[in-house]
Design an enzyme around this catalytic site. Sequence first.
Site, PDB file in Angstrom:
ATOM      1  CG  HIS A 114       5.869  -0.946 -11.139  1.00 18.70           C
ATOM      2  ND1 HIS A 114       4.734  -0.575 -11.819  1.00 18.70           N
ATOM      3  CD2 HIS A 114       5.454  -1.144  -9.858  1.00 18.70           C
ATOM      4  CE1 HIS A 114       3.701  -0.533 -11.006  1.00 18.70           C
ATOM      5  NE2 HIS A 114       4.101  -0.872  -9.802  1.00 18.70           N
ATOM      6  CD  GLU A 144      -4.738  -1.720 -12.080  1.00 18.02           C
ATOM      7  OE1 GLU A 144      -5.227  -0.688 -11.595  1.00 18.02           O
ATOM      8  OE2 GLU A 144      -3.550  -1.777 -12.442  1.00 18.02           O
ATOM      9  CG  ASP A 161      -0.612  -3.375 -10.376  1.00 17.00           C
ATOM     10  OD1 ASP A 161      -1.696  -3.022  -9.895  1.00 17.00           O
ATOM     11  OD2 ASP A 161       0.390  -2.642 -10.404  1.00 17.00           O
TER      12      ASP A 161
HETATM   13  C1  GLC Z   1      -2.415  -0.403  -9.686  1.00 18.42           C
HETATM   14  C2  GLC Z   1      -2.859  -0.590  -8.251  1.00 18.42           C
HETATM   15  C3  GLC Z   1      -2.544   0.658  -7.474  1.00 18.42           C
HETATM   16  C4  GLC Z   1      -1.067   0.920  -7.557  1.00 18.42           C
HETATM   17  C5  GLC Z   1      -0.578   0.956  -9.003  1.00 18.42           C
HETATM   18  C6  GLC Z   1       0.912   0.886  -9.097  1.00 18.42           C
HETATM   19  O1  GLC Z   1      -3.110   0.599 -10.320  1.00 18.42           O
HETATM   20  O2  GLC Z   1      -4.219  -0.890  -8.203  1.00 18.42           O
HETATM   21  O3  GLC Z   1      -2.963   0.550  -6.141  1.00 18.42           O
HETATM   22  O4  GLC Z   1      -0.785   2.156  -6.959  1.00 18.42           O
HETATM   23  O5  GLC Z   1      -1.051  -0.158  -9.736  1.00 18.42           O
HETATM   24  O6  GLC Z   1       1.359  -0.399  -8.825  1.00 18.42           O
END
Ligand code: GLC
Length: 659
Positions: A188, A333, A291
């Site tokens: 995003h 992630e 992310d």
């Molecule tokens: C990932 C990050 C987290 C964030 C989310 C949305 O999980 O580690 O901190 O809130 O992405 O970007």
Amino acid sequence: MQTVQSSLTSNLSGLFDTLLAQQLANPRDRDIFRVRWQRHFNDCFAGLQALYAQHPAWPALLEQLAQRLVSAYAQRRDALKIHDLAREIEPDWFAQARMVGGIYYVDRLAGTLRGVIEHIDYLQDLGLTYVHLMPLLQPRYGPNDGGYAVQDYRAINHELGSMSDFVELSDLLRTNGMSVCIDVVVNHTAKEHEWALKARAGDPAYLDYYLTFADRNLPDAYEQHLPEVFPDFAPGNFTWYPELGEHGRWVWTTFNEFQWDLNYANPMVWLEMLDILLHLANLGVDVLRLDAVPFMWKRLGTNCQNQPEVLDLLQAWRAAMRIVCPATIFKAEAIVAPDDLVQYLGLGQRTGKLCEIAYHNSLMVLLWSGLASQRADLLTQSLLNMPATAGNATWITYVRCHDDIGWAITDQNAALVGEDGPLHRQFLSAWYSGEFTGSFARGEVFQYNPITNDRRISGMTASLAGLEQALANADPTAIELAIRRIGLLYAVIFGFGGIPLIYMGDELGMLNDHSYVHDPCKANDNRWLHRPAMNWALAAQRHDPTTLAGRLWQMMRSLITIRQQTPALHSAGQTIPIWTQQRHVLGVIRVHPLGRILILGNLSAEPQRVALSVIHEAGLVSNLHNLLEPAQLNIDFQSAEIVLDSYQCCWLCGQTKNF
Ligand code: GLC
């Protein structure tokens, strides 16, 4: 199809040759590019073809892809091109035992990037070879989810410094043997990103960069299967924007309303993001932390996570980057269930084609679960049920990070060890929020979801492991136990296989920080509890072993040194969980041609015994010694058992039997 493909690729090959001739003066550079193209382009093509072959922009996509790859390569600095060659010669650089990482928010560590440059000696002193600098690209103003709402991916957050500060810092880290990791939020953008602004200004091409809906029909249909990531402060997955389109539209916002999910069904989004990844790699970034990758593809009737198309998107990026900047690797992630998680490291046909590293969320969660229950069975069972990963990709192992801990423990694994999944998860939340009688922890509940009864947890390692409470009670025994718990957690993740990460401040035992409640941009998000500003006064005590900070520092330093002197801990080795016949003791064998190591971790506050026969079965037959504390191996020869002190972790070596 085959003919279409071969004519496409031969046209492309011609286009590449023209572009290379136009943009690269050095014939050697052109040759290198061609060799890499021949090696990796098919993987890129296959990923893209699976996603976009039917899309009207398909031929344009390939043409633009060729242009962007060549121009990114032409812009790559010579020093980085040499770095690429060095990494191609040593492709396992990230898997070696010398790898040890640290995670830092730049502002929390040292105010600015220049501040980090001034404190580089601290990172060196700790012995790090990998430094993850938390979000540092320009976020939106106001609340920005800790920097994960990016407004400009090509600019450094101006509060932290300039692009040249960043390049100077990353060059300096690299010349001092430390690889740099930064976050790229691929799922995003901030609603203030230029693409979103253009969409809001009515440009249909940019509206198609996001997932928007004129009415609630589709959002309602999707919502039936979507979980809520932030049920507390950002319920639902869609936000109404009256200025969008002709009469307003619903925007897909998995996270906060200001974070707009990108539409990867549009090939231009994939391409634009590739351009950003290349740009960041060309700054000298070694590891790109992608992310929220599981969310990148949506499918009605599913939870819209871990869809197979996400793997195609990643495969195409991965291969494209290997042509231009092979020194840069991907970290996924993906905080998802174990079976989904392992996919990101590339299984089966995708072996070696996806991310090189991914967070071992399961290990982290299960270690905390093990500490609360003082039992190893659920941990062992869950690890045994995880599919094996390929040797050329590995884990990031960690105890804490900037996010909350969600109790990602499956009901099936819980049932296999006689636990009730939901009850156990409730127990863990009660334990780590300190509600449970006898709990040593001082965490806080994050995002209580009354529908699922899900309660995640925030808190620093030391506070969750009992140090905060022990210090408040001035209880020396409890302090000792808390230090041992921290030592145990870190000893396991240092030996397990992968790159162990030290979360900022854990090396000094830093505690929860409640000051965030005074900042209106942070007050409603208690993850800031475990994002404290670096305590440099505490850091100044680190070489004094009579202080608490000094003890923890020494413990961490010694783990780092021992790991770095034990090449058998290379991640290509196998990690095999075993039953120790002792429910309180975790057992993991590391097998590598350079040696065999048995990790034993006592998860309980009482001493525990493990039969020598278990150790022999694990392949260690004689001359046992403990790599972690050479003097600390307590063998009771009469009962033929090893005695582990409370929370002790051993890395056992010895004469191995012939297999
Ligand atoms: C990932 C990050 C987290 C964030 C989310 C949305 O999980 O580690 O901190 O809130 O992405 O970007």
